[in-house]
Motif scaffolding. Structure first.
Motif, PDB file in Angstrom:
ATOM      1  N   LEU A  86      -0.088  -4.791   7.222  1.00 26.02           N
ATOM      2  CA  LEU A  86      -1.377  -4.156   7.115  1.00 26.02           C
ATOM      3  C   LEU A  86      -1.608  -3.807   8.601  1.00 26.02           C
ATOM      4  O   LEU A  86      -1.646  -4.514   9.562  1.00 26.02           O
ATOM      5  CB  LEU A  86      -2.657  -5.078   6.714  1.00 26.02           C
ATOM      6  CG  LEU A  86      -3.911  -4.488   6.597  1.00 26.02           C
ATOM      7  CD1 LEU A  86      -3.913  -3.208   5.865  1.00 26.02           C
ATOM      8  CD2 LEU A  86      -4.903  -5.437   5.974  1.00 26.02           C
ATOM      9  N   ILE A  88      -4.355  -0.808  10.760  1.00 30.33           N
ATOM     10  CA  ILE A  88      -5.150   0.413  10.712  1.00 30.33           C
ATOM     11  C   ILE A  88      -5.138   1.044  12.175  1.00 30.33           C
ATOM     12  O   ILE A  88      -5.350   0.649  13.072  1.00 30.33           O
ATOM     13  CB  ILE A  88      -6.823  -0.153  10.556  1.00 30.33           C
ATOM     14  CG1 ILE A  88      -6.949  -1.194   9.317  1.00 30.33           C
ATOM     15  CG2 ILE A  88      -7.736   0.949  10.405  1.00 30.33           C
ATOM     16  CD1 ILE A  88      -6.476  -0.570   8.218  1.00 30.33           C
ATOM     17  N   LEU A 105     -11.962  -1.692   6.569  1.00 31.50           N
ATOM     18  CA  LEU A 105     -10.534  -1.555   5.737  1.00 31.50           C
ATOM     19  C   LEU A 105      -9.916  -2.753   5.789  1.00 31.50           C
ATOM     20  O   LEU A 105      -9.196  -3.216   5.033  1.00 31.50           O
ATOM     21  CB  LEU A 105     -10.055  -0.440   6.522  1.00 31.50           C
ATOM     22  CG  LEU A 105     -10.523   0.988   6.207  1.00 31.50           C
ATOM     23  CD1 LEU A 105      -9.916   2.120   7.366  1.00 31.50           C
ATOM     24  CD2 LEU A 105     -10.173   1.533   4.838  1.00 31.50           C
ATOM     25  N   LYS A 109     -10.894  -4.030   2.447  1.00 37.21           N
ATOM     26  CA  LYS A 109      -9.972  -2.967   1.902  1.00 37.21           C
ATOM     27  C   LYS A 109     -10.690  -1.776   1.465  1.00 37.21           C
ATOM     28  O   LYS A 109      -9.881  -1.026   0.481  1.00 37.21           O
ATOM     29  CB  LYS A 109      -8.924  -3.734   0.661  1.00 37.21           C
ATOM     30  CG  LYS A 109      -8.433  -5.046   1.257  1.00 37.21           C
ATOM     31  CD  LYS A 109      -7.315  -4.866   2.138  1.00 37.21           C
ATOM     32  CE  LYS A 109      -6.730  -6.165   2.658  1.00 37.21           C
ATOM     33  NZ  LYS A 109      -7.444  -7.176   3.238  1.00 37.21           N
ATOM     34  N   SER A 130      -9.150   3.510   0.894  1.00 36.89           N
ATOM     35  CA  SER A 130      -9.236   2.264   0.655  1.00 36.89           C
ATOM     36  C   SER A 130      -7.568   1.796   0.895  1.00 36.89           C
ATOM     37  O   SER A 130      -6.649   2.538   1.245  1.00 36.89           O
ATOM     38  CB  SER A 130      -9.546   1.837  -0.845  1.00 36.89           C
ATOM     39  OG  SER A 130      -8.671   2.601  -1.672  1.00 36.89           O
ATOM     40  N   ILE A 131      -7.412   0.577   1.067  1.00 35.77           N
ATOM     41  CA  ILE A 131      -6.103  -0.082   1.319  1.00 35.77           C
ATOM     42  C   ILE A 131      -5.408  -0.504  -0.180  1.00 35.77           C
ATOM     43  O   ILE A 131      -6.067  -1.207  -0.994  1.00 35.77           O
ATOM     44  CB  ILE A 131      -6.161  -1.298   2.012  1.00 35.77           C
ATOM     45  CG1 ILE A 131      -6.671  -0.924   3.428  1.00 35.77           C
ATOM     46  CG2 ILE A 131      -4.612  -1.967   2.445  1.00 35.77           C
ATOM     47  CD1 ILE A 131      -6.048   0.186   4.403  1.00 35.77           C
ATOM     48  N   ASN A 136      -0.362  -2.545   1.014  1.00 36.51           N
ATOM     49  CA  ASN A 136      -1.104  -2.502   2.274  1.00 36.51           C
ATOM     50  C   ASN A 136      -1.004  -0.916   2.804  1.00 36.51           C
ATOM     51  O   ASN A 136      -1.248  -0.754   4.081  1.00 36.51           O
ATOM     52  CB  ASN A 136      -0.365  -3.362   3.428  1.00 36.51           C
ATOM     53  CG  ASN A 136      -0.879  -4.901   2.927  1.00 36.51           C
ATOM     54  OD1 ASN A 136      -1.825  -5.044   2.345  1.00 36.51           O
ATOM     55  ND2 ASN A 136      -0.032  -5.691   3.478  1.00 36.51           N
ATOM     56  N   GLU A 137      -0.786  -0.046   1.992  1.00 36.81           N
ATOM     57  CA  GLU A 137      -0.613   1.191   2.437  1.00 36.81           C
ATOM     58  C   GLU A 137      -2.454   1.957   2.416  1.00 36.81           C
ATOM     59  O   GLU A 137      -3.158   1.333   1.765  1.00 36.81           O
ATOM     60  CB  GLU A 137       0.058   2.163   1.563  1.00 36.81           C
ATOM     61  CG  GLU A 137       1.536   1.885   1.545  1.00 36.81           C
ATOM     62  CD  GLU A 137       2.198   3.076   0.617  1.00 36.81           C
ATOM     63  OE1 GLU A 137       2.478   4.065   0.879  1.00 36.81           O
ATOM     64  OE2 GLU A 137       2.175   2.558  -0.622  1.00 36.81           O
ATOM     65  N   MET A 138      -2.698   2.798   3.462  1.00 35.01           N
ATOM     66  CA  MET A 138      -3.962   3.291   3.327  1.00 35.01           C
ATOM     67  C   MET A 138      -3.811   4.498   2.511  1.00 35.01           C
ATOM     68  O   MET A 138      -3.003   5.393   2.702  1.00 35.01           O
ATOM     69  CB  MET A 138      -4.295   3.715   4.945  1.00 35.01           C
ATOM     70  CG  MET A 138      -5.752   4.408   4.898  1.00 35.01           C
ATOM     71  SD  MET A 138      -6.304   4.690   6.523  1.00 35.01           S
ATOM     72  CE  MET A 138      -6.093   3.245   7.323  1.00 35.01           C
TER      73      MET A 138
END
Length: 230
Positions: A86, A88, A105, A109, A130-131, A136-138
């Motif tokens: 994860l 950002i 985020l 999430k 969102s995550i 764990n991708e945006m």
């Protein structure tokens, strides 16, 4: 029964490419109806599949989501989305994240609001962010994709609740009815990763609790009106 239209058809699924990444044809053919519809529309699979991967020259089998990808030449390929750490970034699709946005985020999430992003075509639009809880991708989702209903699980939404949901905020809704016919309340929020309204913080309501709360609220308004008149 009329078949739901999708971006791609079953005939276009590249089973040979799926088998190369280690996914058996049977796993795809056994997808549930909604999962198959999403898959044929080019969305990420809800489930994690075990796929082949080469890491530092070594062969591995790793969990990942998959999706169909329509190429410019008209062919259809397979896109693999493995679990990642994860992270950002400071900037995403032309938007620079503030400290508060990064915190939302990372912790929730979910960005908790809509934000203007620039798509691959260079056009700007409002998105939810969102995550993905599994990879764990945006995940971005155009706000126009989601239509807020009048009712959710039997509970009628107020104008304020609908407005806040559409804005990406978390909204508590009471008086919803589950499959077991029991009343419950929950926090609702649009989840870009699942492209749906997500539920959290479930609380079972005692019988008549939501009706009593509504009556008390209504009675309070009437008393307030009487006091203002007098």
């Amino acid at each position: 029964m009329e078949q739901q239209k999708t971006r791609m058809s079953m005939d276009q699924i590249p089973f040979d490419k799926l088998e190369k990444v280690g996914i058996n044809r049977d796993l795809i053919q056994k997808m549930e109806k909604q999962e198959m519809t999403d898959f044929l529309n080019g969305f990420r699979s809800d489930k994690l599949y075990t796929v082949n991967a080469k890491i530092n020259g070594e062969d591995y089998r790793i969990p990942a989501k998959i999706r169909l990808q329509s190429n410019e030449d008209g062919s259809v390929g397979i896109k693999v989305h493995p679990i990642q750490r994860l992270n950002i970034p400071d900037e995403y699709m032309g938007h620079k994240f503030s400290k508060e946005e990064k915190g939302a985020l990372l912790n929730d999430k979910n960005l908790g609001k809509t934000v203007e992003l620039t798509g691959r075509d260079g056009k700007k639009d409002n998105y939810y962010l969102s995550i993905d809880s599994k990879t764990n991708e945006m995940i971005p989702l155009r706000s126009s994709y989601i239509q807020i209903p009048e009712k959710i699980k039997g509970a009628t939404l107020s104008a304020e609740q609908k407005e806040n949901l559409a804005a990406g905020k978390k909204v508590t809704v009471e008086g919803m009815t589950g499959k077991d016919e029991k009343r419950f309340s929950a926090a609702l929020q649009i989840d870009a990763a699942s492209r749906r309204i997500g539920f959290s913080d479930f609380k079972q309501e005692k019988q008549g609790q939501s009706e009593t709360a509504k009556q008390e609220k209504s009675e309070g308004k009437r008393q307030g009106a009487k006091q203002s008149v007098s």
